[in-house]
Design an enzyme around this catalytic site. Sequence first.
Site, PDB file in Angstrom:
ATOM      1  CG  HIS A 153      -0.121  -1.934   5.115  1.00 31.85           C
ATOM      2  ND1 HIS A 153      -0.838  -2.537   6.120  1.00 31.85           N
ATOM      3  CD2 HIS A 153      -1.036  -1.459   4.234  1.00 31.85           C
ATOM      4  CE1 HIS A 153      -2.135  -2.432   5.848  1.00 31.85           C
ATOM      5  NE2 HIS A 153      -2.283  -1.777   4.707  1.00 31.85           N
TER       6      HIS A 153
ATOM      7  CG  ASP B 184       3.707  -6.253   2.641  1.00 32.11           C
ATOM      8  OD1 ASP B 184       3.035  -6.834   1.759  1.00 32.11           O
ATOM      9  OD2 ASP B 184       3.282  -5.269   3.277  1.00 32.11           O
TER      10      ASP B 184
ATOM     11  CD  GLN C 240      -0.254  -2.382  -2.690  1.00 35.61           C
ATOM     12  OE1 GLN C 240      -0.522  -2.351  -3.896  1.00 35.61           O
ATOM     13  NE2 GLN C 240      -1.180  -2.233  -1.759  1.00 35.61           N
TER      14      GLN C 240
ATOM     15  CE  LYS D  52      -3.426  -5.170  -0.690  1.00 44.03           C
ATOM     16  NZ  LYS D  52      -4.371  -4.109  -0.332  1.00 44.03           N
TER      17      LYS D  52
ATOM     18  CB  CYS E  64      -2.756   0.845   6.626  1.00 48.72           C
ATOM     19  SG  CYS E  64      -4.506   0.533   6.793  1.00 48.72           S
TER      20      CYS E  64
END
Lengths: 134, 436
Positions: B139, B216, B219, B242, B381
Amino acid sequence: MPTEEEIYQEHVLDHYEDPFHRGELPTATHAHEDKNPLCGDVVRVELQIDAAGRVQDCFFSGTGCVISQAAASMLMEAVHGKPVVEVQSLAAEDMLKLFGPRLTPNRQKCCLLGWRVLQQAIYSPVGQAVPDKR
Amino acid sequence: MPAITSNPVVPSPLTGDLLPAALRDDFPILSQHVHGERRLVFLDNAASSQRPRSVIDAMDRLYERDYANVHRGIHVLSERSTDLYEEARRKIQRFIGARSEREIIFTSGTTSSINLVARSWGDANLKAGDEILVTVMEHHSNLVPWFQLAERTGAVVKQVPITDDGQLVLESLDSLLTERTKLVAFTAVSNTLGTINPVAEFTRRAHAVGAVVLVDGAQSVPHVATNVAALGVDFLAFSGHKMCGPSGIGVLYGREELLEAMPPFMGGGGMINRVYADRFTAGELPAKFEAGTPPIAEAIGLGAAVDYLTTVGLDRIHRHELELVGYAMERLAKIDGIRMLGPGPEQRAGLVSFVFPHPHAHDVAQLLDSRGVAVRAGHHCTQPLHDRLGITASTRASFYLYNRPDEVDALVEALGRIARTFRPSGRKRKKTDDIA
């Protein structure tokens, strides 16, 4: 909020599938290309402006949504053969009217991409001032 | 107002690992209709999820009874708010298996967590010629902070390539990981491809050359059980919104030794030990990295979201999403001209992105919206990834614990209609009226 049937009218789909003057114009005297940074849609406009100040010929190319590409096609058809002064007087509102279906503000940006590029192309002689981005 | 369900409800062949449908009742926003009589089919969870009543109530309750600034006031409300805020921190510590609550920094989101590491750890530890290794599927929020760090320090950013079906080429690590590699930053789950990356293995390889690892988790943490100690990562960044929590809150997990050695990034109130006329000394962890009044209600809301997800169970959520994405991919594959991005269902989390030759992703999203189906369209993104795949935009359907197979059916039915409508049909343009 306009519905799907309202936006993707026959007239819009016609221009999307069978565009007016999509391609290159090797004899172009003026050209400009820009994109909508939000969605990545790209439109390039190439113009051949004659000594009498007319848009003798015009072509567009690019990639993107149905609205940006169909709108560019409609615009090319509308300004083909017209005096540059008339093209300059074409306002954003006229472009939205030419397109037809009512659009939300976000999709208006798609519709106006080709118009914005055309207005800058008039001031962008090929091989001078503004560099060719391709 | 009573409204009819116009999206198709087809009996699903799925039964096995799905969560109970009654779970939807926990999410007030999901029961609405849009564009008149269309049942809302919310498949944009990778952008931001919805939140259950318990999270909304936790924040309402705070504002109605307990709210004051934290760590400051010598009064009852400040003490209550501070207790709730620090309790939220401990919930998150347990949720991701961190050793100490000192390792949990509240930020405004994944982006801010990554920027904190780039500014604080990065500026203090990187120099010209050092290398930062990322992957092509990152991202922008896990790329741009490293490009900026490279600009400031003269370090070099390198990329791990992917296969055509969207998996990391791990063999490339043999040459990409060297003693010059100081940081490896990669996503646990791709927000565009859905690929689940081998975090533990990648981390082990990076540590073998002495690199620090930032993951990261935006997700992954909402969808897959995460244990930072077992994975061995040095930093983990994720967002509240999220994972059924509020927007404006995120987390940076960092190994305590690293966080201890790092200089403070943002200066201000709350992050100090003592301020003198001309200098300051930094406070203790985690306050050292939480300058200013933090997102108090949001942190407490995130704590409630963690409670909710824990009660449902991350393993069950993951199995539910695997069922849905497998079913979606099987049905989508039958649509004429569709190209799905990323690996097969067994290597992916609960999302699927796809492209059509016609029309463009934005038209697809608009047409789906008019049928009540919310998806994401664009570059998500991840422009370098889209460049690698040779496309400019895609459409993404992303699932969460409350999605149902009949929502997949609604998506597929609407996409089938779109594919038929925009299939080249030999139509011809009519002359446009003269306007000029």
